[in-house]
Enzyme design. Structure first.
Site: not given
Ligand code: CTP
Length: 408
Positions: A213-215, A279
């Site tokens: 995943s991402n932030r 995102a």
């Protein structure tokens, strides 16, 4: 005189910070605002209605069933004949009442009856602020579209107590008021329009307990959904896993992976406008393991990744393409060049290019510096809150769609 002729209804609730409300009124009046004040019973223990009335220039309103007030303005007019309602200080008790929709005195009734935007400046003991009940109420109020300034960290009135809970300084509240007034979207400018918004990250499973995943927090996408709903649109928000409450008045669809996000986006069509603030993970694991992966004695592990579908590009090239397709792009360098290239490559109409280079302090900060890139050129916006970016974008969209009415 940035607030010339703006009408502000100031609700003062009971806390030691109420003394700062006098200074706040003075600063608002200096800037040309027309202020009216409502005080709770507890507020009157800290400052007198006489002092508040003297600075405001008219009597402070204190009672729900005060015949002279009711004949004169009345609580509904008090709530509506204003451009913004500001609650400073906002106590834990008043926030709880607002979150629960109570209306048992003039202040809470006005807050329930108003159809205008509300800005809160909370002030309380740090333990009261961090209490799960207050945080739950705060999350509910934010989901209802209430804006919040502060509280700040620092020494409390109680000796020896420090932490988060001090009311924002009057100057800070004034600039939040200016921001909130600029940000108020044109009334129901998107009435009759159907708007799709994607928000948050996606989680791509590696095995049953791990994912890529991402932030992304989803704050910007959720703010866009909220702003579009406030402008009267029917909003479908497709959200990846985030820690935010679902915005009020928005149909929220929860998804986990990019593939699910694409499926949900396609089933939301037709829409007039699609805004892609998510995102989306660029890759997913080719074959997620059905059982939890185990390490094998210090050996390195390999993951085979395959590219995810591009949700934005798919919708932009769809048979039922929305009239306006807006993408987001977070870049650290060559911002405009990269945004132009993405505009072309993905087939969207606008890109909101987000400058996330370290010197902007955007990551982790509440503010955002964006440039609106269209086929016709670039518009650079000043650093502002994510909600202000969302409101500005919704105003632009309403202008671009022009007029009212359902989709053609
Ligand atoms: N986007 C999307 N689906 C994807 C990837 C991106 O819908 N699989 C959308 C995002 O929501 C955003 C825009 O495309 O609106 C640009 O996202 P970004 O990650 O900057 O684009 P990428 O194509 O992934 O480019 P980069 O190579 O810079 O990662």
């Amino acid at each position: 005189m940035a607030l010339e002729q703006k009408r502000i209804l100031l609700v003062i609730s009971g806390g030691i910070a109420a003394y700062k409300s006098l200074e706040l009124i003075r600063r608002l009046k200096e800037r040309g605002a027309r202020v009216r004040a409502v005080m709770t019973r507890a507020a009157q223990e800290f400052v007198t209605p006489l002092a508040v009335g003297a600075i405001v220039g008219e009597r402070a309103h204190t009672d729900l069933f005060d015949p002279s007030t009711e004949f004169d303005v009345g609580h509904i007019r008090l709530a509506r004949d204003t451009d913004l309602v500001v609650v400073a200080p906002a106590t834990a008790d008043l926030m709880a009442k607002m979150a629960g929709g109570h209306a048992d005195d003039l202040a809470s009734t006005v807050l329930l009856a108003t159809d205008k935007r509300i800005l809160l400046a909370p002030a309380m003991n740090p333990h009261m602020w961090s209490h799960p009940a207050t945080q739950r109420n705060l999350a509910q109020l934010i989901a209802d579209g209430v804006s919040v300034v502060g509280p700040n960290e620092g020494e409390m009135a109680e000796r020896g107590e420090a932490g988060i809970g001090r009311m924002a300084e009057p100057e800070q509240i004034v600039s939040a008021i200016e921001g909130a007034l600029v940000a108020i979207p044109a009334v129901r400018s998107l009435a009759g329009k159907r708007v799709l918004v994607t928000s948050g990250p996606t989680h791509e499973p590696i095995d049953p307990v791990r994912f890529l995943s991402n932030r992304s927090s989803g704050k910007q996408g959720h703010a866009v959904a909220r702003a579009a709903a406030q402008a009267g649109a029917e909003v479908i928000l497709i959200s990846g896993p985030v820690e935010l409450p679902d915005p009020a008045g928005v149909q929220t669809v929860h998804v986990t992976t990019a593939a699910e996000m694409l499926e949900a986006a396609e089933s939301a069509l037709p829409v007039d406008v699609a805004i892609f603030a998510a995102a989306v993970a660029d890759w997913r694991v080719a074959e997620p393991a059905p059982e939890k992966l185990k390490k094998v004695n210090g050996k390195s592990a390999k993951l085979e990744l395959v590219e995810n579908p591009d949700v934005l590009a798919t919708i932009a090239h769809h048979q039922q393409r929305p009239k306006l397709v807006v993408g987001f792009a977070a870049e650290t360098e060559k911002l405009i060049d990269h945004a132009r290239r993405k505009l072309q490559a993905k087939g969207c109409d606008w890109i909101v290019a987000n400058d996330v280079s370290p010197e902007t302090g955007v990551f982790g900060g509440g503010r955002n510096t964006v440039h609106l890139v269209t086929k016709d050129g670039v518009e650079s916006w000043p650093p502002q809150s994510k909600q202000a970016v969302a409101d500005g974008l919704v105003r632009k969209i309403a202008d671009a769609l022009g007029g009212k009415g359902a989709r053609a």
